[in-house]
Design an enzyme around this catalytic site. Sequence first.
Site, mmCIF file in Angstrom:
data_model
loop_
_atom_site.group_PDB
_atom_site.id
_atom_site.type_symbol
_atom_site.label_atom_id
_atom_site.label_comp_id
_atom_site.label_asym_id
_atom_site.label_seq_id
_atom_site.Cartn_x
_atom_site.Cartn_y
_atom_site.Cartn_z
ATOM 1 N N ARG A 66 0.823 -1.224 0.000
ATOM 2 C CA ARG A 66 0.000 0.000 0.000
ATOM 3 C C ARG A 66 0.852 1.267 0.000
ATOM 4 N NH1 ARG A 66 -3.313 -3.622 3.299
ATOM 5 N NH2 ARG A 66 -1.794 -3.082 4.888
ATOM 6 N N GLU A 103 2.269 -5.668 13.945
ATOM 7 C CA GLU A 103 1.171 -5.700 14.911
ATOM 8 C C GLU A 103 0.604 -7.113 14.998
ATOM 9 O OE1 GLU A 103 -2.173 -3.283 13.811
ATOM 10 O OE2 GLU A 103 -3.034 -3.308 15.818
HETATM 11 P P1 AMP Z 1 3.449 -1.897 11.803
HETATM 12 O O1 AMP Z 1 4.742 -2.480 11.403
HETATM 13 O O2 AMP Z 1 2.859 -2.569 13.011
HETATM 14 O O3 AMP Z 1 3.492 -0.396 11.939
HETATM 15 O O4 AMP Z 1 2.418 -2.248 10.643
HETATM 16 C C1 AMP Z 1 2.316 -1.438 9.569
HETATM 17 C C2 AMP Z 1 2.016 -2.188 8.311
HETATM 18 O O5 AMP Z 1 1.000 -3.174 8.452
HETATM 19 C C3 AMP Z 1 1.530 -1.211 7.313
HETATM 20 O O6 AMP Z 1 2.039 -1.588 6.058
HETATM 21 C C4 AMP Z 1 0.040 -1.331 7.346
HETATM 22 O O7 AMP Z 1 -0.463 -1.268 6.057
HETATM 23 C C5 AMP Z 1 -0.253 -2.693 7.973
HETATM 24 N N1 AMP Z 1 -1.138 -2.626 9.180
HETATM 25 C C6 AMP Z 1 -0.824 -2.952 10.449
HETATM 26 N N2 AMP Z 1 -1.843 -2.806 11.286
HETATM 27 C C7 AMP Z 1 -2.858 -2.362 10.544
HETATM 28 C C8 AMP Z 1 -4.217 -1.989 10.836
HETATM 29 N N3 AMP Z 1 -4.715 -2.065 12.071
HETATM 30 N N4 AMP Z 1 -4.980 -1.558 9.817
HETATM 31 C C9 AMP Z 1 -4.463 -1.478 8.555
HETATM 32 N N5 AMP Z 1 -3.227 -1.806 8.210
HETATM 33 C C10 AMP Z 1 -2.416 -2.264 9.174
#
Ligand code: AMP
Length: 179
Positions: A66, A103
Amino acid sequence: MIMNIKELEEAKSVVRNVPDFPVKGIQFKDLTTLFKDAKALRTVADALVEMYRDKGITKVVGIEARGFIGGAILATELGAGFVPLRKPGKLPAITIKKTYTKEYGVDVIEIHQDAITPDDVVLIHDDLLATGGTMLAAYELVKIMKPKKIYINFICGLKDLGGVEKFPADVEVTTLFDF
Ligand code: AMP
């Protein structure tokens, strides 16, 4: 152009919340509903470009998948090059890679080792900041190539997860809006 707060609020309001995707307990912010809305996409594109217009950005790094959307818009409008940061096994030439925690799960990202040079001012872009694990891994990969400066940007952030605190204090991290 002055950033239009009302239009940004409208863009934020078209993001779809999908509970329990991809696993139970996650409130997934689905930005496809923003990307398909011509007015919201225009608002977000204009606001992103405005924020980085005068920073001398020479390369925009977009995180698969994305982050490619806003990343390509930013690169084109800023007159910068675009560099994809990809999932493992997708890039054809010599790469450097990093494992990180998300996450919801563990992942690996890769970048071509010659994608960035010490002359570059880099903007790393992704759609959403959750825990910050993905972006921190991206930041550390880009840093290996010793660019002049690294900026970090997301369209939106999940404030409660405190991802922004993962980054060194001297790195400018921005979001257009937060949930
Ligand atoms: P993080 O590494 O935890 O910051 O996760 C970020 C990546 O995972 C990004 O590329 C987001 O597109 C996707 N992502 C993680 N959590 C979510 C969420 N709650 N909603 C949408 N996309 C998420």
